[in-house]
Design a protein around this motif. Structure first.
Motif, PDB file in Angstrom:
ATOM      1  N   MET A 199       0.755  -1.375   0.029  1.00 63.75           N
ATOM      2  CA  MET A 199      -0.072  -0.107  -0.181  1.00 63.75           C
ATOM      3  C   MET A 199       0.696   1.530  -0.008  1.00 63.75           C
ATOM      4  SD  MET A 199      -2.907  -0.936   2.696  1.00 63.75           S
ATOM      5  CE  MET A 199      -3.654   0.347   2.542  1.00 63.75           C
ATOM      6  N   ARG A 200       2.102   1.063   0.300  1.00 64.86           N
ATOM      7  CA  ARG A 200       2.905   2.303   0.533  1.00 64.86           C
ATOM      8  C   ARG A 200       3.921   2.690  -0.598  1.00 64.86           C
ATOM      9  NH1 ARG A 200       2.747   4.186   5.518  1.00 64.86           N
ATOM     10  NH2 ARG A 200       4.739   5.375   5.020  1.00 64.86           N
ATOM     11  N   GLN A 201       3.602   2.094  -1.744  1.00 64.78           N
ATOM     12  CA  GLN A 201       4.586   2.332  -2.993  1.00 64.78           C
ATOM     13  C   GLN A 201       4.079   3.626  -3.668  1.00 64.78           C
ATOM     14  OE1 GLN A 201       6.726   0.076  -3.918  1.00 64.78           O
ATOM     15  NE2 GLN A 201       6.083  -0.935  -2.023  1.00 64.78           N
ATOM     16  N   ASN A 202       4.958   4.120  -4.122  1.00 62.43           N
ATOM     17  CA  ASN A 202       4.703   5.588  -5.065  1.00 62.43           C
ATOM     18  C   ASN A 202       4.285   6.707  -4.013  1.00 62.43           C
ATOM     19  OD1 ASN A 202       5.773   3.870  -7.378  1.00 62.43           O
ATOM     20  ND2 ASN A 202       3.584   3.264  -7.521  1.00 62.43           N
ATOM     21  N   LEU A 203       4.674   6.710  -2.886  1.00 60.74           N
ATOM     22  CA  LEU A 203       4.316   8.007  -2.173  1.00 60.74           C
ATOM     23  C   LEU A 203       5.265   9.054  -2.399  1.00 60.74           C
ATOM     24  CD1 LEU A 203       3.490   6.293   1.184  1.00 60.74           C
ATOM     25  CD2 LEU A 203       2.027   6.958  -0.502  1.00 60.74           C
ATOM     26  N   ASP A 204       4.924   9.706  -3.605  1.00 63.95           N
ATOM     27  CA  ASP A 204       5.846  10.809  -3.974  1.00 63.95           C
ATOM     28  C   ASP A 204       5.165  12.204  -3.981  1.00 63.95           C
ATOM     29  OD1 ASP A 204       4.193  10.433  -6.120  1.00 63.95           O
ATOM     30  OD2 ASP A 204       5.669   9.834  -7.342  1.00 63.95           O
ATOM     31  N   SER A 205       3.991  12.289  -3.290  1.00 67.27           N
ATOM     32  CA  SER A 205       3.608  13.601  -3.353  1.00 67.27           C
ATOM     33  C   SER A 205       2.521  13.605  -2.147  1.00 67.27           C
ATOM     34  CB  SER A 205       2.701  14.046  -4.576  1.00 67.27           C
ATOM     35  OG  SER A 205       1.753  13.010  -4.799  1.00 67.27           O
TER      36      SER A 205
END
Length: 291
Positions: A215-221
């Protein structure tokens, strides 16, 4: 070899290659106290323990240096340089560390262990909170006001983190990570539980409230975080009514902090869990910072 390990070897050289383990920890503590706030963040942290300020991280590094052949422990109370340790003389790049060690050495020359402890105890009474030394009356242990406390450990040394809990008055640390592992010393579940026990703080791991790595993938914003936490509130928390009620009860019975990794509470699910607990208890949410 990192700069903190170099300080250990340099202090031992200053003291003739052999020093009591208790004395060495206190010399490291005084070295830290002579540094500015910014430099302290990358040095050892300290927490009140049996004989004043102690660094579990420094103790861990002492064992590592022994295993790598730089140090030996002639007995349980003594640390000594080996020939390999004497030969290790890399040029230290940190002028503040060099100056601080020299100042510490100058201020403590000629003091035996009791004299060194007296000096530290008188100057830094907070760190006598958990002392077992006879004849000393430690300060009263703080007790946090009722609230739903949260805390993150990102960028914090383990001993500074534990000290922070004691200063706020936390009596129970509730780990809400799904997978409580960490590369940095002290924050793996088993180690953290043991260290909390040493300073009189209960440790409880509740992985049911964690978020999976998928669920914590691609937390870039911020938008990505908002989407993640919306799913957390809508999908993860609603089936956990009984668990949330039990958690809320536990947090009303003793001052407790919900712990996860992120320093910024806006980027951590603990904030949203805390909000639900607050609804169940009527207590306010407070994030514990280093201030």
């Amino acid at each position: 070899m990192n700069s903190r390990e170099q300080v250990i070897l340099r202090l031992l050289k200053m003291r003739g290659g052999k020093v009591g383990r208790l004395d060495l920890i206190k010399l490291l503590f005084l070295t830290r106290e002579n540094l500015d706030i910014k430099a302290r963040k990358t040095f050892y942290g300290f927490v009140p323990y049996k004989y004043g300020p102690y660094s579990f991280a420094a103790g861990y590094d002492l064992d590592k240096l022994r295993d790598r052949g730089y140090l030996s422990f002639p007995d349980d109370r003594t640390v000594a340089l080996t020939d390999v340790g004497y030969a290790e003389d890399r040029r230290m790049k940190s002028a503040p560390l060099i100056q601080s060690m020299a100042f510490t050495d100058m201020r403590t020359r000629g003091l035996n262990t009791d004299g060194l402890l007296d000096k530290v105890y008188r100057s830094y009474p907070w760190f006598t909170l958990n002392t077992v030394r006879l004849g000393w009356h430690p300060p009263e242990r703080p007790v946090a006001e009722p609230a739903v406390y949260t805390v993150g450990y990102e960028g914090v040394q383990i001993d500074d983190f534990l000290d922070r809990l004691l200063r706020v008055g936390i009596k129970q640390l509730i780990d809400v990570r799904k997978n409580p592992v960490a590369r940095r010393y002290g924050f793996h579940r088993s180690t953290l539980a043991a260290l909390c026990h040493h300073i009189g703080v209960d440790y409880l791991h509740l992985p049911v409230f964690g978020i999976t790595s998928e669920m914590r993938q691609n937390l870039d914003s911020d938008a990505a975080y908002d989407s993640l936490f919306r799913k957390y509130r809508q999908d993860v928390l609603p089936p956990l009514i009984a668990e949330i009620q039990e958690l809320a009860l536990s947090m009303t019975e003793k001052p407790s902090a919900l712990m996860c990794a992120e320093e910024n509470p806006r980027h951590c699910h603990r904030t949203h869990l805390a909000a639900v607990v607050a609804e169940n208890t009527g207590m306010a949410v407070r994030d514990i910072t280093g201030e």
